[in-house]
Motif scaffolding. Structure first.
Motif, mmCIF file in Angstrom:
data_model
loop_
_atom_site.group_PDB
_atom_site.id
_atom_site.type_symbol
_atom_site.label_atom_id
_atom_site.label_comp_id
_atom_site.label_asym_id
_atom_site.label_seq_id
_atom_site.Cartn_x
_atom_site.Cartn_y
_atom_site.Cartn_z
ATOM 1 N N LYS A 71 0.839 -1.214 0.000
ATOM 2 C CA LYS A 71 0.000 0.000 0.000
ATOM 3 C C LYS A 71 0.869 1.257 0.000
ATOM 4 O O LYS A 71 0.526 2.260 -0.634
ATOM 5 C CB LYS A 71 -0.926 -0.006 1.213
ATOM 6 N N THR A 81 -0.408 5.317 -6.875
ATOM 7 C CA THR A 81 -0.788 4.845 -8.208
ATOM 8 C C THR A 81 -2.168 4.210 -8.179
ATOM 9 O O THR A 81 -3.015 4.475 -9.045
ATOM 10 C CB THR A 81 0.241 3.829 -8.722
ATOM 11 N N ALA A 82 -2.407 3.349 -7.168
ATOM 12 C CA ALA A 82 -3.707 2.683 -7.060
ATOM 13 C C ALA A 82 -4.830 3.693 -6.852
ATOM 14 O O ALA A 82 -5.904 3.585 -7.451
ATOM 15 C CB ALA A 82 -3.678 1.677 -5.910
ATOM 16 N N GLY A 83 -4.585 4.692 -6.004
ATOM 17 C CA GLY A 83 -5.606 5.703 -5.756
ATOM 18 C C GLY A 83 -5.949 6.502 -6.996
ATOM 19 O O GLY A 83 -7.120 6.822 -7.240
ATOM 20 N N LEU A 96 -8.007 4.290 -9.632
ATOM 21 C CA LEU A 96 -9.329 3.827 -9.217
ATOM 22 C C LEU A 96 -10.420 4.869 -9.422
ATOM 23 O O LEU A 96 -11.600 4.530 -9.417
ATOM 24 C CB LEU A 96 -9.307 3.423 -7.727
ATOM 25 N N ILE A 133 -8.284 -2.327 -14.061
ATOM 26 C CA ILE A 133 -7.936 -1.417 -12.969
ATOM 27 C C ILE A 133 -8.098 -2.134 -11.632
ATOM 28 O O ILE A 133 -7.258 -2.000 -10.726
ATOM 29 C CB ILE A 133 -8.819 -0.151 -13.024
ATOM 30 N N ALA A 139 -4.954 -2.594 -9.177
ATOM 31 C CA ALA A 139 -5.052 -1.962 -7.858
ATOM 32 C C ALA A 139 -4.896 -3.001 -6.751
ATOM 33 O O ALA A 139 -4.207 -2.762 -5.746
ATOM 34 C CB ALA A 139 -6.393 -1.238 -7.723
ATOM 35 N N THR A 140 -5.494 -4.173 -6.923
ATOM 36 C CA THR A 140 -5.398 -5.215 -5.894
ATOM 37 C C THR A 140 -3.994 -5.792 -5.822
ATOM 38 O O THR A 140 -3.484 -6.084 -4.734
ATOM 39 C CB THR A 140 -6.413 -6.336 -6.179
ATOM 40 N N LEU A 166 -1.968 -3.146 -4.008
ATOM 41 C CA LEU A 166 -2.326 -3.010 -2.594
ATOM 42 C C LEU A 166 -2.229 -4.326 -1.839
ATOM 43 O O LEU A 166 -2.272 -4.327 -0.605
ATOM 44 C CB LEU A 166 -3.755 -2.459 -2.460
ATOM 45 N N THR A 179 -9.132 -2.936 -1.641
ATOM 46 C CA THR A 179 -9.606 -2.445 -2.941
ATOM 47 C C THR A 179 -11.119 -2.299 -2.959
ATOM 48 O O THR A 179 -11.653 -1.263 -3.383
ATOM 49 C CB THR A 179 -9.160 -3.397 -4.061
ATOM 50 N N ILE A 238 -5.124 7.110 0.198
ATOM 51 C CA ILE A 238 -5.499 6.419 -1.040
ATOM 52 C C ILE A 238 -6.940 6.745 -1.408
ATOM 53 O O ILE A 238 -7.258 7.014 -2.581
ATOM 54 C CB ILE A 238 -5.299 4.896 -0.879
ATOM 55 N N SER A 274 -8.375 8.935 -4.664
ATOM 56 C CA SER A 274 -9.276 8.281 -5.606
ATOM 57 C C SER A 274 -10.578 9.063 -5.805
ATOM 58 O O SER A 274 -11.142 9.038 -6.902
ATOM 59 C CB SER A 274 -9.583 6.858 -5.122
#
Length: 627
Positions: free
Chosen positions: A131, A137-139, A142, A154, A158-159, A162, A168, A288, A292
């Motif tokens: 995380k 990047t994940a935030g 999403l 996505i 994201a999973t 994270l 997620t 995060i 998002s």
């Protein structure tokens, strides 16, 4: 112990001439104990000597042909060859021991709990580190509106970043509650999150790289989760895109008005592991979520540098002024990797170091768990183990669901079970329903996150997650023919590791990174509202489809499968040759020394003989040249 040794042993009827054998007892290993009545009951020393003698045996050496845990050919026995045992035999093997044996078992269980705790801690640190490294990047990925395929990709990425589908899906539910994305898009993202969550136990399976038999079983046990999720998405994603099945079903189940907010629930395992994990590193999930839902207005740079009041590192003095690494609200303390004045790069470096630490803890604890369990199960008949673990599939689903609700993570459930599959304690057929139950249990986290929100759409998204998994189970489990599809695919993947042990790494990189990135890139080309990008995307899509078609043609019509297998086998053979080279050199030296001793020719004498032979050859050459 209230159990006498002669009563505990599976062939205790030999000591009583009036006792008759049941049909099941006829299959019991009669070589395990001497037939002489005077040898029963055995004292503790004799029992220990017998256990040592049993270790390393082959089932071919036993009159009944039964396999015991630790046999040299233990992994050669298929589930169909395992005989049936009675629950009485299971109870005797489990509960009938001498006081000394009970003491050893107690010590073993204490050590087992120690390794298990730190194994769970390693998984906790792995998730927190991921995380921290990929949170920004994940935030950012999403939060945007996109098409179904891109939304699923996505969810996968994201999973994977994270390392938690629970995180997620909770973020996705929060996004829906905040109105940042629509329920329809969230459903596709959750499908991707279901696929991405299985990467953790696939990584854990790689801890068995040192043993080909265990790696094959463990990788098959890990990827049966992947196969179920891939196959479910293959059917349900087009169905959802065409009919809106999950969207309409969940919408019809909920009232139109909002309901009261609930409280956040934390599982008991989380409460046990988190205190120590939070002292090492704690990811800032709020960052995060805020990135998002901001629709690009907020980035990671806005949270840096970290600025604590008067330079004091605590929750109260640093609240609202820290980045990817947060302080613990409950204790008021900041973790070891927290740093006042840190930049985004500093936190990500800390996350990388902690990721390496987590992998080290996982590998050490995995080795410890497997070694200890092997010692504790040494000499136990596979009939007993199979009977104890071969429970009804639907009951196994309930158990998997319950465990996942307690630990609040399907990754933890499946990652803990994967080593047991590798050892042969849990069969692949039992791992499958446990995995399906874990898939159901992980939806509980999203439902709890939806209860914290007061929006109906958030609960609709959480229920879509639940019914997606239920729909997949109804398709792939009740009918034996359909059930064998993911099981057989997982077995084939497991056999691929037998050919080349580097296959799991390639599998993870391709299935969880390369394929999602390629499909996400192609989808992005069609969403730029530009004719140029649309044309480019069209050509790229045609190229990818043509490449895939040629690959299938090459695989099935041009003997591509055999060539691929040969290539992987050659790679493994070269790797084994380089690994065994030092031992082979030592063996060659030992053989040469043995030959010298056998011929009685000393090394110096051999050298002198070679020199004299060389001189004689030179003289003959000179003589022949003069002539």
């Amino acid at each position: 112990s209230s159990c006498h040794r002669s009563d505990c042993h599976p062939i205790s009827f030999l000591s009583d001439p009036n006792t008759t054998m049941s049909e099941t007892e006829k299959d019991i290993d009669v070589e395990a104990v001497p037939i002489n009545v005077e040898a029963v009951p055995m004292n503790e020393e004799e029992a220990a000597d017998q256990a040592e003698a049993e270790a390393g045996k082959s089932r071919k050496e036993r009159l009944t042909g039964s396999t015991h845990f630790g046999d040299t050919d233990f992994y050669e026995e298929s589930p169909e060859e395992i005989g049936d045992a009675t629950w009485g035999e299971v109870a005797r093997a489990c509960c009938c021991h001498t006081p000394k044996e009970w003491g050893v078992i107690f010590i073993g269980l204490v050590i087992l709990c120690f390794f298990l705790y730190f194994f769970l801690l390693g998984l906790e640190l792995l998730g927190s580190s991921a995380k921290v490294i990929g949170g920004c990047t994940a935030g950012s990925i999403l939060g945007g509106e996109t098409n179904p395929v891109a939304a699923m990709m996505i969810g996968i990425l994201a999973t994977v970043l994270l390392q938690s589908s629970s995180t997620t899906t909770s973020i996705i539910v929060s996004l829906v509650g905040a109105g940042s994305i629509e329920v329809r898009q969230a459903i596709y993202m959750i499908m991707g999150a279901n696929i991405g969550t299985s990467v953790t136990n696939t990584i854990v399976a790689m801890g068995h790289l040192g043993n080909g038999d265990e790696l094959e079983r463990a990788f098959a046990g890990a990827t049966v989760h992947d196969m179920f999720n891939f196959l479910s998405v293959l059917i349900l994603l087009p169905l959802e895109a065409a009919t809106g099945y999950l969207y309409r079903l969940t919408k019809a189940m909920l009232p139109d008005q909002a309901f009261d907010k609930g409280d956040k629930w934390e599982g008991p395992i989380k409460k046990i592991v988190s205190p120590l994990g939070n002292r090492i590193i704690k990811a800032n999930k709020d960052l995060i979520k805020e990135i998002s839902v901001s629709e690009g207005k907020i980035s990671c740079a806005d949270y840096y540098p970290v600025n604590c009041t008067d330079g004091i590192e605590s929750y109260d003095t640093c609240k609202g002024h820290y980045g990817l690494i947060a302080c613990d609200k409950k204790t008021g303390l900041c973790p070891a990797f927290f740093q006042n004045g840190a930049s985004s790069h500093d936190d990500q470096v800390s996350g990388g170091v902690c990721l390496v630490l987590a992998l080290f803890i996982l590998i050490v604890c995995l080795i410890g768990l497997v070694t200890l369990l092997q010692k504790m199960l040494l000499g136990t008949s596979t009939r007993i183990i199979y009977k104890a673990t071969n429970i009804n599939g639907y009951l196994a689903m309930i158990i998997g669901c319950g465990i996942t609700i307690l630990v609040q993570s399907s990754s933890i459930t499946t990652s803990t079970l994967t080593p047991l599959v590798g050892m042969g304690v849990v069969q692949l057929e039992q791992m499958f329903p446990l995995t399906l139950g874990a898939n159901i249990g992980t939806t509980f986290t999203a439902i709890m996150a939806a209860l914290v929100s007061d929006k109906i759409t958030a609960m609709q998204t959480a229920l879509a997650h639940l019914f997606f998994n239920i729909s997949g189970i109804l398709i792939w489990y009740p009918i034996p023919f359909m059930r064998n599809v993911p099981l057989n695919l997982a077995r084939k993947l497991g056999k691929a590791t037998r050919i080349w042990r580097g296959f799991p790494i390639v599998y993870i990189l391709v299935m969880f990174f390369l394929v999602p990135l390629v499909l996400l890139g192609l989808s992005a080309c069609f969403e730029q509202n530009s004719k140029g990008f649309t044309v480019l995307g069209s050509f790229l899509t045609i190229g990818v489809c043509a490449g895939l078609g040629y690959y299938l043609f090459w695989w099935y019509k041009r003997d591509g499968k055999a060539k691929c297998v040969t290539c992987m086998a050659n790679r493994q053979r070269r790797r084994d040759a380089s690994t065994q080279l030092p031992d082979n050199m030592e063996y060659i030296k030992a053989e040469l020394e043995r030959l010298r001793e056998h011929t009685g020719l000393a090394e110096d004498e051999e050298e002198e003989a070679d020199e004299e032979t060389g001189k004689a050859d030179d003289k003959e050459a000179e003589t022949s040249s003069e002539e």
